[in-house]
Design a protein around this motif. Structure first.
Motif, PDB file in Angstrom:
ATOM      1  N   GLY A 108      -4.951  -4.460  -2.605  1.00 51.75           N
ATOM      2  CA  GLY A 108      -5.305  -5.611  -1.788  1.00 51.75           C
ATOM      3  C   GLY A 108      -4.615  -5.648  -0.438  1.00 51.75           C
ATOM      4  O   GLY A 108      -4.743  -6.619   0.311  1.00 51.75           O
ATOM      5  N   MET A 109      -3.895  -4.578  -0.104  1.00 51.92           N
ATOM      6  CA  MET A 109      -3.162  -4.509   1.155  1.00 51.92           C
ATOM      7  C   MET A 109      -4.069  -4.770   2.359  1.00 51.92           C
ATOM      8  O   MET A 109      -3.675  -5.463   3.317  1.00 51.92           O
ATOM      9  CB  MET A 109      -2.516  -3.132   1.295  1.00 51.92           C
ATOM     10  N   GLU A 110      -5.292  -4.226   2.330  1.00 54.64           N
ATOM     11  CA  GLU A 110      -6.192  -4.351   3.476  1.00 54.64           C
ATOM     12  C   GLU A 110      -6.501  -5.814   3.792  1.00 54.64           C
ATOM     13  O   GLU A 110      -6.578  -6.211   4.960  1.00 54.64           O
ATOM     14  CB  GLU A 110      -7.487  -3.578   3.218  1.00 54.64           C
ATOM     15  N   GLY A 111      -6.682  -6.629   2.739  1.00 52.25           N
ATOM     16  CA  GLY A 111      -6.952  -8.046   2.952  1.00 52.25           C
ATOM     17  C   GLY A 111      -5.759  -8.779   3.530  1.00 52.25           C
ATOM     18  O   GLY A 111      -5.909  -9.636   4.409  1.00 52.25           O
ATOM     19  N   VAL A 112      -4.564  -8.446   3.061  1.00 54.57           N
ATOM     20  CA  VAL A 112      -3.341  -9.062   3.579  1.00 54.57           C
ATOM     21  C   VAL A 112      -3.173  -8.726   5.056  1.00 54.57           C
ATOM     22  O   VAL A 112      -2.920  -9.597   5.895  1.00 54.57           O
ATOM     23  CB  VAL A 112      -2.115  -8.597   2.772  1.00 54.57           C
ATOM     24  N   VAL A 113      -3.342  -7.469   5.393  1.00 54.02           N
ATOM     25  CA  VAL A 113      -3.169  -7.024   6.778  1.00 54.02           C
ATOM     26  C   VAL A 113      -4.198  -7.673   7.695  1.00 54.02           C
ATOM     27  O   VAL A 113      -3.883  -8.101   8.813  1.00 54.02           O
ATOM     28  CB  VAL A 113      -3.249  -5.490   6.875  1.00 54.02           C
ATOM     29  N   ALA A 114      -5.447  -7.777   7.215  1.00 52.29           N
ATOM     30  CA  ALA A 114      -6.499  -8.400   8.031  1.00 52.29           C
ATOM     31  C   ALA A 114      -6.142  -9.848   8.369  1.00 52.29           C
ATOM     32  O   ALA A 114      -6.312 -10.293   9.521  1.00 52.29           O
ATOM     33  CB  ALA A 114      -7.838  -8.333   7.307  1.00 52.29           C
ATOM     34  N   ALA A 115      -5.624 -10.579   7.396  1.00 49.27           N
ATOM     35  CA  ALA A 115      -5.250 -11.974   7.632  1.00 49.27           C
ATOM     36  C   ALA A 115      -4.075 -12.068   8.606  1.00 49.27           C
ATOM     37  O   ALA A 115      -4.053 -12.928   9.489  1.00 49.27           O
ATOM     38  CB  ALA A 115      -4.903 -12.652   6.311  1.00 49.27           C
ATOM     39  N   CYS A 142       4.207  -3.034   1.431  1.00 49.72           N
ATOM     40  CA  CYS A 142       2.996  -2.749   0.647  1.00 49.72           C
ATOM     41  C   CYS A 142       3.129  -1.373   0.008  1.00 49.72           C
ATOM     42  O   CYS A 142       4.175  -0.727   0.093  1.00 49.72           O
ATOM     43  CB  CYS A 142       1.751  -2.789   1.551  1.00 49.72           C
ATOM     44  N   ASN A 143       2.027  -0.927  -0.607  1.00 49.98           N
ATOM     45  CA  ASN A 143       2.015   0.365  -1.284  1.00 49.98           C
ATOM     46  C   ASN A 143       0.965   1.293  -0.685  1.00 49.98           C
ATOM     47  O   ASN A 143      -0.085   0.833  -0.246  1.00 49.98           O
ATOM     48  CB  ASN A 143       1.694   0.185  -2.769  1.00 49.98           C
ATOM     49  N   GLU A 144       1.271   2.561  -0.707  1.00 52.46           N
ATOM     50  CA  GLU A 144       0.392   3.689  -0.413  1.00 52.46           C
ATOM     51  C   GLU A 144       0.232   3.968   1.077  1.00 52.46           C
ATOM     52  O   GLU A 144       0.080   3.070   1.887  1.00 52.46           O
ATOM     53  CB  GLU A 144      -0.989   3.525  -1.061  1.00 52.46           C
ATOM     54  N   ILE A 145       0.274   5.251   1.378  1.00 43.57           N
ATOM     55  CA  ILE A 145       0.142   5.730   2.740  1.00 43.57           C
ATOM     56  C   ILE A 145      -1.253   6.317   2.935  1.00 43.57           C
ATOM     57  O   ILE A 145      -1.697   7.166   2.164  1.00 43.57           O
ATOM     58  CB  ILE A 145       1.238   6.783   3.071  1.00 43.57           C
ATOM     59  N   ASN A 146      -1.979   5.825   3.912  1.00 35.89           N
ATOM     60  CA  ASN A 146      -3.295   6.340   4.269  1.00 35.89           C
ATOM     61  C   ASN A 146      -3.548   5.976   5.728  1.00 35.89           C
ATOM     62  O   ASN A 146      -2.662   5.420   6.397  1.00 35.89           O
ATOM     63  CB  ASN A 146      -4.384   5.772   3.344  1.00 35.89           C
ATOM     64  N   ALA A 147      -4.725   6.271   6.241  1.00 38.23           N
ATOM     65  CA  ALA A 147      -5.005   6.014   7.653  1.00 38.23           C
ATOM     66  C   ALA A 147      -4.859   4.530   7.985  1.00 38.23           C
ATOM     67  O   ALA A 147      -4.332   4.157   9.038  1.00 38.23           O
ATOM     68  CB  ALA A 147      -6.408   6.506   7.999  1.00 38.23           C
ATOM     69  N   PHE A 148      -5.317   3.669   7.068  1.00 39.93           N
ATOM     70  CA  PHE A 148      -5.244   2.226   7.319  1.00 39.93           C
ATOM     71  C   PHE A 148      -3.795   1.762   7.366  1.00 39.93           C
ATOM     72  O   PHE A 148      -3.394   1.031   8.282  1.00 39.93           O
ATOM     73  CB  PHE A 148      -6.005   1.475   6.220  1.00 39.93           C
ATOM     74  N   ALA A 151       2.115   1.112  12.495  1.00 44.72           N
ATOM     75  CA  ALA A 151       2.235   1.297  13.940  1.00 44.72           C
ATOM     76  C   ALA A 151       2.100  -0.025  14.690  1.00 44.72           C
ATOM     77  O   ALA A 151       2.742  -0.223  15.728  1.00 44.72           O
ATOM     78  CB  ALA A 151       1.190   2.294  14.428  1.00 44.72           C
ATOM     79  N   GLU A 152       1.281  -0.951  14.162  1.00 41.66           N
ATOM     80  CA  GLU A 152       1.078  -2.263  14.793  1.00 41.66           C
ATOM     81  C   GLU A 152       2.185  -3.259  14.438  1.00 41.66           C
ATOM     82  O   GLU A 152       2.180  -4.393  14.924  1.00 41.66           O
ATOM     83  CB  GLU A 152      -0.260  -2.860  14.355  1.00 41.66           C
ATOM     84  N   ASN A 153       3.093  -2.847  13.549  1.00 38.17           N
ATOM     85  CA  ASN A 153       4.170  -3.718  13.080  1.00 38.17           C
ATOM     86  C   ASN A 153       3.647  -4.872  12.232  1.00 38.17           C
ATOM     87  O   ASN A 153       4.299  -5.904  12.106  1.00 38.17           O
ATOM     88  CB  ASN A 153       4.997  -4.259  14.243  1.00 38.17           C
ATOM     89  N   LEU A 154       2.464  -4.699  11.645  1.00 33.83           N
ATOM     90  CA  LEU A 154       1.941  -5.678  10.690  1.00 33.83           C
ATOM     91  C   LEU A 154       2.543  -5.438   9.308  1.00 33.83           C
ATOM     92  O   LEU A 154       2.641  -6.349   8.493  1.00 33.83           O
ATOM     93  CB  LEU A 154       0.412  -5.586  10.622  1.00 33.83           C
ATOM     94  N   ILE A 155       2.915  -4.191   9.038  1.00 35.62           N
ATOM     95  CA  ILE A 155       3.622  -3.825   7.813  1.00 35.62           C
ATOM     96  C   ILE A 155       4.993  -3.300   8.212  1.00 35.62           C
ATOM     97  O   ILE A 155       5.123  -2.523   9.160  1.00 35.62           O
ATOM     98  CB  ILE A 155       2.849  -2.751   7.013  1.00 35.62           C
ATOM     99  N   PHE A 168       9.123   8.316  -5.716  1.00 34.22           N
ATOM    100  CA  PHE A 168       8.192   7.775  -4.739  1.00 34.22           C
ATOM    101  C   PHE A 168       8.762   7.967  -3.335  1.00 34.22           C
ATOM    102  O   PHE A 168       9.937   8.315  -3.160  1.00 34.22           O
ATOM    103  CB  PHE A 168       7.913   6.294  -5.004  1.00 34.22           C
ATOM    104  N   GLU A 169       7.915   7.742  -2.333  1.00 39.58           N
ATOM    105  CA  GLU A 169       8.330   7.919  -0.944  1.00 39.58           C
ATOM    106  C   GLU A 169       8.354   6.580  -0.222  1.00 39.58           C
ATOM    107  O   GLU A 169       7.692   5.635  -0.642  1.00 39.58           O
ATOM    108  CB  GLU A 169       7.372   8.878  -0.223  1.00 39.58           C
ATOM    109  N   ILE A 170       9.121   6.502   0.860  1.00 36.30           N
ATOM    110  CA  ILE A 170       9.205   5.293   1.672  1.00 36.30           C
ATOM    111  C   ILE A 170       8.808   5.644   3.107  1.00 36.30           C
ATOM    112  O   ILE A 170       9.276   6.642   3.668  1.00 36.30           O
ATOM    113  CB  ILE A 170      10.640   4.710   1.656  1.00 36.30           C
ATOM    114  N   TYR A 171       7.929   4.822   3.669  1.00 35.52           N
ATOM    115  CA  TYR A 171       7.474   5.031   5.040  1.00 35.52           C
ATOM    116  C   TYR A 171       7.744   3.789   5.884  1.00 35.52           C
ATOM    117  O   TYR A 171       7.539   2.672   5.424  1.00 35.52           O
ATOM    118  CB  TYR A 171       5.982   5.340   5.084  1.00 35.52           C
ATOM    119  N   VAL A 172       8.185   4.019   7.112  1.00 37.85           N
ATOM    120  CA  VAL A 172       8.291   2.963   8.136  1.00 37.85           C
ATOM    121  C   VAL A 172       7.587   3.489   9.380  1.00 37.85           C
ATOM    122  O   VAL A 172       7.102   4.637   9.409  1.00 37.85           O
ATOM    123  CB  VAL A 172       9.768   2.593   8.420  1.00 37.85           C
ATOM    124  N   SER A 173       7.546   2.685  10.421  1.00 36.78           N
ATOM    125  CA  SER A 173       6.807   3.112  11.619  1.00 36.78           C
ATOM    126  C   SER A 173       7.360   4.377  12.250  1.00 36.78           C
ATOM    127  O   SER A 173       6.622   5.121  12.914  1.00 36.78           O
ATOM    128  CB  SER A 173       6.816   1.983  12.655  1.00 36.78           C
TER     129      SER A 173
END
Length: 342
Positions: free
Chosen positions: A259-266, A280-286, A292-296, A334-339
């Protein structure tokens, strides 16, 4: 004119006798799988003209396992990516062959999951599934295991003590790590948690780990009631918009499942970039774009390649084990990603 490689050349390349290589090439006598594969690799390296024939003979002599994998939500990028990794892993082994059938569950209802498990058991020798933890599902797994078909839990554990094993991350640690990230990036205020369903044992463990860490180490943060979004983007979007309206002192959001996409959209609609700590979870293009936008603020990523490889290996091991063992857990890091590291 370049000399055509011979059987003697293969023997020299792989360090075996000409007689052994001849047995592999002509299938005269049984040889060990490791020896046949060694001959094939040497033949391929020196460009021997019969490489294709050798490969077919090697493959024909290998054990063959039928693996059926049931995943959730085919519309989610994560599960599409996971399916591709599973397909790749099934083609990789050289000492056995795997035919992997991958299908998706239409819903999370226990009856459907149980029925799909029983359907898969009609043709599969090993089953792996992402499923909720429910008595009806456990009963189906017990029935299938009793028939001699190993069942593995993927990503989220279920049917503990009945299923053959669990392969995934240590979800309590995932949750505590999310708590660590939010405790260090959120200003004082309220924190919201989204789970897909409390029937997903993995989501429940992440919530437990998250709450435990904040309770111990973040007195400046107050966790509000957990929200269930069924991993539905629209539900997550609506719930996030409602959170922002009802809680002006909201300082962080943890999405423990989908449900990450819905949270980010809001968050984007409300211009909340950089104003909340969001994990959130999972690394993909979205999710890369959202970082990069600092929304996550940060992401924890499931090691789908390692999980797929482990499943194929454990499935083959389960088929050859003389004494079945249940209860095993295979935890993968598991892995951790930041901007700054996308």
């Amino acid at each position: 004119m370049t000399r055509r490689p011979t059987v003697a050349d293969i023997a020299a390349a792989c360090g075996l006798s000409v007689a052994t290589v001849d047995r592999v090439l002509n299938a005269r006598l049984p040889v060990r799988q490791e020896t046949a594969e060694r001959v094939f690799k040497a033949a391929e390296q020196i460009g021997y003209h019969g490489t294709g024939l050798i490969r077919r003979r090697v493959e024909a002599s290998l054990p063959h396992y039928r693996l059926h994998i049931l995943l959730q939500r085919p519309d989610q990028v994560f599960y599409a990516d996971f399916a591709r990794e599973l397909e790749r892993a099934a083609l990789a082994p050289t000492l056995f062959r795997v035919t992997a059938t991958i299908s998706f569950l239409a819903s999370q209802t226990p009856s459907e999951i149980a029925n799909r498990l029983r359907d898969a058991a009609r043709t599969a020798q090993v089953i792996a599934i992402v499923a909720i933890d429910h008595p009806a599902v456990t009963a189906a797994v017990a029935e299938i295991e009793a028939a001699g078909i190993p069942v593995f839990a993927l990503l989220s554990d279920f049917a503990s003590g009945v299923r053959r094993g669990y392969i995934g991350t240590d979800n309590t640690k995932v949750g505590r790590t999310a708590g660590w990230l939010i405790a260090r990036s959120a200003h004082p205020g309220k924190v919201a948690i989204f789970v897909g369903s409390h029937r997903f044992h993995g989501h429940e463990l992440r919530e437990i780990g998250f709450r435990s860490y904040l309770r111990q180490s973040a007195p400046h943060l107050t966790i509000i009631d957990t929200l269930v979004n069924l991993e539905d983007v629209n539900l997550a979007h609506e719930a996030t918009s409602d959170l922002l309206r009802r809680h002006p002192d909201l300082s962080a959001i943890y999405v423990a499942g989908g449900g990450m996409e819905g949270v980010v959209a809001a968050l984007r609609e409300e211009n909340m970039a950089g104003r909340l700590a969001v994990v959130c979870n999972e690394i993909n293009a979205f999710s890369r774009a959202a970082l990069a936008e600092n929304l996550i603020t940060a992401l924890t990523a499931t090691p789908v390649t390692a999980i797929a490889n482990s499943l194929v290996t454990l499935a083959a091991t389960a088929m050859t084990a003389r004494t079945p063992e249940t209860g095993g857990q295979t935890f993968l890091p598991f892995e951790i990603y930041v901007s700054e590291n996308i």
